[in-house]
Design an enzyme around this catalytic site. Structure first.
Site, PDB file in Angstrom:
ATOM      1  N   GLU A 193       0.792  -1.233   0.000  1.00 60.66           N
ATOM      2  CA  GLU A 193       0.000   0.000   0.000  1.00 60.66           C
ATOM      3  C   GLU A 193       0.830   1.292   0.000  1.00 60.66           C
ATOM      4  O   GLU A 193       0.823   2.081   0.960  1.00 60.66           O
ATOM      5  CB  GLU A 193      -0.978  -0.009   1.169  1.00 60.66           C
ATOM      6  CG  GLU A 193      -1.899  -1.194   1.152  1.00 60.66           C
ATOM      7  CD  GLU A 193      -3.008  -1.109   2.169  1.00 60.66           C
ATOM      8  OE1 GLU A 193      -2.953  -0.279   3.081  1.00 60.66           O
ATOM      9  OE2 GLU A 193      -3.969  -1.888   2.044  1.00 60.66           O
ATOM     10  N   GLU A 236      -5.346  -8.856   0.844  1.00 62.31           N
ATOM     11  CA  GLU A 236      -6.034  -8.575   2.112  1.00 62.31           C
ATOM     12  C   GLU A 236      -7.529  -8.343   1.877  1.00 62.31           C
ATOM     13  O   GLU A 236      -7.900  -7.650   0.937  1.00 62.31           O
ATOM     14  CB  GLU A 236      -5.496  -7.322   2.812  1.00 62.31           C
ATOM     15  CG  GLU A 236      -4.160  -7.471   3.470  1.00 62.31           C
ATOM     16  CD  GLU A 236      -3.690  -6.184   4.116  1.00 62.31           C
ATOM     17  OE1 GLU A 236      -4.540  -5.398   4.580  1.00 62.31           O
ATOM     18  OE2 GLU A 236      -2.465  -5.945   4.107  1.00 62.31           O
TER      19      GLU A 236
HETATM   20  C1  GI1 Z   1      -8.154   1.244   4.060  1.00 60.32           C
HETATM   21  O1  GI1 Z   1      -7.952  -0.137   4.115  1.00 60.32           O
HETATM   22  C2  GI1 Z   1      -6.657  -0.511   3.688  1.00 60.32           C
HETATM   23  O2  GI1 Z   1      -6.710  -1.109   2.451  1.00 60.32           O
HETATM   24  C3  GI1 Z   1      -6.020  -1.426   4.663  1.00 60.32           C
HETATM   25  C4  GI1 Z   1      -6.585  -2.134   5.706  1.00 60.32           C
HETATM   26  N1  GI1 Z   1      -5.546  -2.768   6.326  1.00 60.32           N
HETATM   27  C5  GI1 Z   1      -4.391  -2.432   5.672  1.00 60.32           C
HETATM   28  N2  GI1 Z   1      -4.705  -1.651   4.641  1.00 60.32           N
HETATM   29  C6  GI1 Z   1      -3.006  -2.810   6.095  1.00 60.32           C
HETATM   30  O3  GI1 Z   1      -2.308  -3.421   5.032  1.00 60.32           O
HETATM   31  C7  GI1 Z   1      -3.030  -3.687   7.330  1.00 60.32           C
HETATM   32  O4  GI1 Z   1      -1.759  -3.569   7.948  1.00 60.32           O
HETATM   33  C8  GI1 Z   1      -4.189  -3.261   8.255  1.00 60.32           C
HETATM   34  O5  GI1 Z   1      -4.127  -3.936   9.496  1.00 60.32           O
HETATM   35  C9  GI1 Z   1      -5.509  -3.607   7.528  1.00 60.32           C
HETATM   36  C10 GI1 Z   1      -6.749  -3.378   8.389  1.00 60.32           C
HETATM   37  O6  GI1 Z   1      -6.908  -2.020   8.620  1.00 60.32           O
END
Ligand code: GI1
Length: 446
Positions: free
Chosen positions: A164, A352
């Site tokens: 991300e 994810e």
């Molecule tokens: C806005 O959502 C994002 O795509 C996102 C959500 N999440 C993420 N990115 C991260 O990659 C994880 O480390 C977070 O724990 C997980 C849950 O919040």
């Protein structure tokens, strides 16, 4: 009854800072998240990742959980400062030994390791010299990546350069809610550019080292819908799509930042220097897969002020998660279809997808997280529709194996298939663990 292909990969995902703990043990260097979480006021519940799930000491127990779950693959990240405490130069052998032990246990369990090189825990020593705004960090990342490709040349199934880059750039350097906590849009643009360059250098190193496995990058992608069909709401949605999605998709697959966004930023006083032809081809060199993290969509309309002049809406008829995110399974189908048609990635993994719920054990110590089962089922059915229509999706990873440190929210948000009691560090399998176990075994969603 939708069946996924026999070779479809089902997995779960975690990240180093969120589960490992042992923040200053066995030679590990400080990360920007150690520093950010130790700074009062930054974490909503005042907790830190100092211990988290204590995975560093309990990884064998956690691999046993993965084996019981029956997953084909396990996505985790490597803590850069556990390998290079200063970011580059001296190697911390005990840190390397930890990941050697972890991958060894995974292989014994017949589980494919999926490694994220960077899941936000930058060595603080590099941040002290400018962090991702600096060319030095770009070069240090390439060295770190190459070292890992050499150290794990045969063991890893998928390598993900960055998790991300949008969050690293804009949440960490513009919104300031994540480490290093900057609030400077110009910095965020510079960081996004350097993350892409560092990704390109790492892919180059991967090819040169002839490392086994596949390499890609993970983006968080969200469909953006206009609140109404008015011209100004449609334009607002296009701007948001550029900000959240096309800002990274375009350079990676088309070799250019999106023109409309460059013009919009320039109009707002943020001119980004042009990428050279060499930089464009470095960033857009072929990758083996695109990782997509999907959680929700966004509904936007014309707003006042701020850089994007948009307003976000929460449709009242929808359900929301403990993070306040809309539950919108259709969005997973939409984003996979759109990316497949518009960007033609070689392959896609949903790296994810998951839901935060206020899970608590009942009087018998059980956790009946039916809402998580419903969420995962509806999203897998949406994904199956895209696969059925020919989209090149080869796998799906639930966020997360276990409850863990949820960045600015600390330990208060629970995403796991496994509950973690943070006072005893006991792991308790939720109802969704057993539901997903059946899905993995049968490749069927019912
Ligand atoms: C806005 O959502 C994002 O795509 C996102 C959500 N999440 C993420 N990115 C991260 O990659 C994880 O480390 C977070 O724990 C997980 C849950 O919040």
């Amino acid at each position: 009854m939708p069946y996924f292909p026999e070779d479809f990969i089902f997995g779960v995902a975690t990240a180093s800072y969120q589960i490992e703990g042992a923040w200053n043990e066995d030679g590990k260097g400080e990360s920007i998240w150690d520093r950010f979480a130790h700074t009062p006021g930054n974490i909503q519940d005042g907790t830190t990742g100092d211990v988290a799930c204590d995975h560093y000491h309990r990884f064998e127990e956690d691999v046993a959980l993965l084996k019981e779950l029956g997953v084909d693959a396990y996505r985790f990240s490597i803590s850069w400062p556990r390998i290079f405490p200063e970011g580059r130069g001296r190697v911390n052998e005990k840190g390397l030994d930890f990941y050697r032990s972890l991958t060894g246990k995974l292989q014994e369990a017949g589980i494919k390791p999926v490694v994220t090189l960077y899941h936000w825990d930058l060595p603080q020593k590099l941040q002290d010299k400018g962090g991702w705004e600096s060319q030095e960090t770009v070069e240090a990342f390439a060295e770190y990546a190459r070292f890992l490709f050499q150290s794990f040349a045969k063991e890893v199934f998928l390598w993900i350069t960055h998790n991300e880059p949008w969050v690293v750039s804009f949440v960490g350097h513009y919104e300031g809610r994540h480490a290093p906590g900057k609030r400077d849009f110009k910095s965020a643009l510079q960081v996004s550019r350097n993350l892409l360059l560092s990704h390109g250098l790492a892919v180059q190193a991967f090819r040169e080292e002839k490392t086994l496995g596949s390499i890609g990058i993970t983006l968080n992608l969200t469909p953006v819908h206009p609140f109404s069909d008015s011209e100004e709401d449609i334009l607002a949605a296009k701007r948001c799509d550029g900000y959240f999605n096309r800002w990274f998709l375009d350079p990676l697959f088309k070799g250019e930042f999106p023109e409309d966004m460059l013009l919009w930023y320039e109009k707002k006083g943020f001119a980004l220097p042009q990428l050279s032809e060499e930089e464009k081809s470095l960033i857009a060199q072929p990758i083996d897969f695109l990782g997509i993290n999907y959680y929700f969509r966004r509904v936007v309309g014309k707003g006042e002020g701020a850089i994007f002049e948009v307003e976000f809406f929460n449709p009242p008829q929808s359900e929301y998660t403990d993070m306040g995110w809309e539950i919108y399974p259709e969005g997973l189908y939409e984003i996979v279809k759109r990316v497949s048609e518009e960007y033609q990635p070689e392959d896609i993994y949903i790296t994810e997808n998951g839901i935060a719920l206020p899970d608590q054990p009942d009087s018998k110590g059980r956790i009946n997280d039916q809402k998580r089962i419903d969420y995962l089922r509806s999203h897998l059915l949406a994904l199956h529709r895209a696969v059925d229509e020919g989209c090149p999706v080869s796998g799906y990873f639930v966020w997360s194996l276990m409850d863990n440190f949820e960045w600015g929210f600390g330990l208060s948000k629970r995403f796991g298939l496994v509950y973690v009691d943070y006072t005893t560090l006991q792991r308790i399998k939720k109802a969704s663990f057993y539901w997903y176990q059946k899905v993995v075994k049968s490749k069927r969603v019912d």
